[in-house]
Design a protein around this motif. Sequence first.
Motif, mmCIF file in Angstrom:
data_model
loop_
_atom_site.group_PDB
_atom_site.id
_atom_site.type_symbol
_atom_site.label_atom_id
_atom_site.label_comp_id
_atom_site.label_asym_id
_atom_site.label_seq_id
_atom_site.Cartn_x
_atom_site.Cartn_y
_atom_site.Cartn_z
ATOM 1 N N SER A 1 12.166 12.698 -9.177
ATOM 2 C CA SER A 1 10.998 12.329 -8.545
ATOM 3 C C SER A 1 11.044 11.214 -7.348
ATOM 4 O O SER A 1 10.121 10.766 -6.819
ATOM 5 C CB SER A 1 10.286 11.244 -9.768
ATOM 6 N N VAL A 2 12.098 10.677 -7.027
ATOM 7 C CA VAL A 2 12.379 10.112 -5.881
ATOM 8 C C VAL A 2 13.524 10.234 -5.056
ATOM 9 O O VAL A 2 13.666 9.699 -3.958
ATOM 10 C CB VAL A 2 12.920 8.475 -6.451
ATOM 11 N N LYS A 3 14.105 11.531 -5.172
ATOM 12 C CA LYS A 3 15.443 11.688 -4.600
ATOM 13 C C LYS A 3 15.097 12.033 -2.935
ATOM 14 O O LYS A 3 16.033 11.624 -2.102
ATOM 15 C CB LYS A 3 16.125 12.910 -5.163
ATOM 16 N N GLU B 1 2.278 5.920 -8.213
ATOM 17 C CA GLU B 1 3.114 6.308 -9.272
ATOM 18 C C GLU B 1 4.303 5.701 -9.364
ATOM 19 O O GLU B 1 5.065 5.766 -10.411
ATOM 20 C CB GLU B 1 3.009 7.884 -9.689
ATOM 21 N N ASP B 2 4.846 5.046 -8.457
ATOM 22 C CA ASP B 2 6.093 4.406 -8.395
ATOM 23 C C ASP B 2 5.767 2.782 -8.933
ATOM 24 O O ASP B 2 6.919 2.042 -9.087
ATOM 25 C CB ASP B 2 6.771 4.246 -6.761
ATOM 26 N N THR B 3 4.654 2.515 -9.189
ATOM 27 C CA THR B 3 4.172 1.195 -9.644
ATOM 28 C C THR B 3 4.906 1.180 -11.132
ATOM 29 O O THR B 3 4.905 1.836 -11.898
ATOM 30 C CB THR B 3 2.938 0.866 -9.930
ATOM 31 N N GLN C 1 0.884 -1.034 -0.106
ATOM 32 C CA GLN C 1 0.043 0.060 -0.060
ATOM 33 C C GLN C 1 0.811 1.457 0.080
ATOM 34 O O GLN C 1 2.190 1.334 0.292
ATOM 35 C CB GLN C 1 -0.710 -0.013 1.227
ATOM 36 N N ALA C 2 0.181 2.321 -0.442
ATOM 37 C CA ALA C 2 1.175 3.509 -0.463
ATOM 38 C C ALA C 2 1.511 3.963 0.988
ATOM 39 O O ALA C 2 0.943 3.775 1.897
ATOM 40 C CB ALA C 2 0.310 4.786 -0.989
ATOM 41 N N GLY C 3 2.541 4.646 0.804
ATOM 42 C CA GLY C 3 3.298 4.882 2.196
ATOM 43 C C GLY C 3 4.111 3.810 2.528
ATOM 44 O O GLY C 3 5.020 4.191 3.747
ATOM 45 N N GLY C 4 4.037 2.534 2.150
ATOM 46 C CA GLY C 4 4.937 1.581 2.575
ATOM 47 C C GLY C 4 6.373 1.655 2.191
ATOM 48 O O GLY C 4 6.622 2.702 1.278
ATOM 49 N N SER C 5 7.125 0.561 2.566
ATOM 50 C CA SER C 5 8.556 0.681 2.024
ATOM 51 C C SER C 5 9.043 -0.607 1.640
ATOM 52 O O SER C 5 8.343 -1.760 1.808
ATOM 53 C CB SER C 5 9.551 1.022 3.345
ATOM 54 N N SER D 1 -0.625 0.190 -4.219
ATOM 55 C CA SER D 1 -1.763 0.343 -4.238
ATOM 56 C C SER D 1 -2.290 1.704 -3.402
ATOM 57 O O SER D 1 -1.411 2.126 -2.532
ATOM 58 C CB SER D 1 -2.903 -0.820 -3.742
ATOM 59 N N SER D 2 -3.375 2.555 -4.087
ATOM 60 C CA SER D 2 -3.535 3.685 -3.164
ATOM 61 C C SER D 2 -4.619 3.352 -2.060
ATOM 62 O O SER D 2 -5.041 2.352 -1.851
ATOM 63 C CB SER D 2 -4.273 4.623 -4.164
#
Length: 124
Positions: free
Chosen positions: A63-65, A89-91, A13-17, A123-124
């Motif tokens: 976009s990722v830094k 959007e990192d998918t 899920q979004a926010g994870g690592s 996932s969002s």
Amino acid sequence: QVQLVESGGGFLQAGGSLRLSCAASGRTFSSYTMGWFRQAPGKEREFVAAITWSGGRIFHADSVKDRFRISRDNAKNTMYLQMNSLKPEDTAVYYCAASSDGHIPIYQALVEYWGQGTQVTVSS
């Protein structure tokens, strides 16, 4: 000759690592500039991050830094990508790349070896 194998992808899920790994075979791993690219569905492959052979210089795409961190352990012939605060959007499929050209960021045309890719789905 260098063979690259990625691992660590998954669904979250979004926010994870997640932490991706790229294991390299071959005795000259430490001489290559290494990097990560990704390709989302319907999009071109894009640069994510790169690290010089010594690890002394790193570069991340805008976009990722602030969320991703590239690193390498030459003793283990392994490169990593720590990904935090993941967004939908990192998918993408994430690819490991090796280049004997010392420039970072890595230009795709100068990549000599690619891994097979590992899927990351957020996932969002």
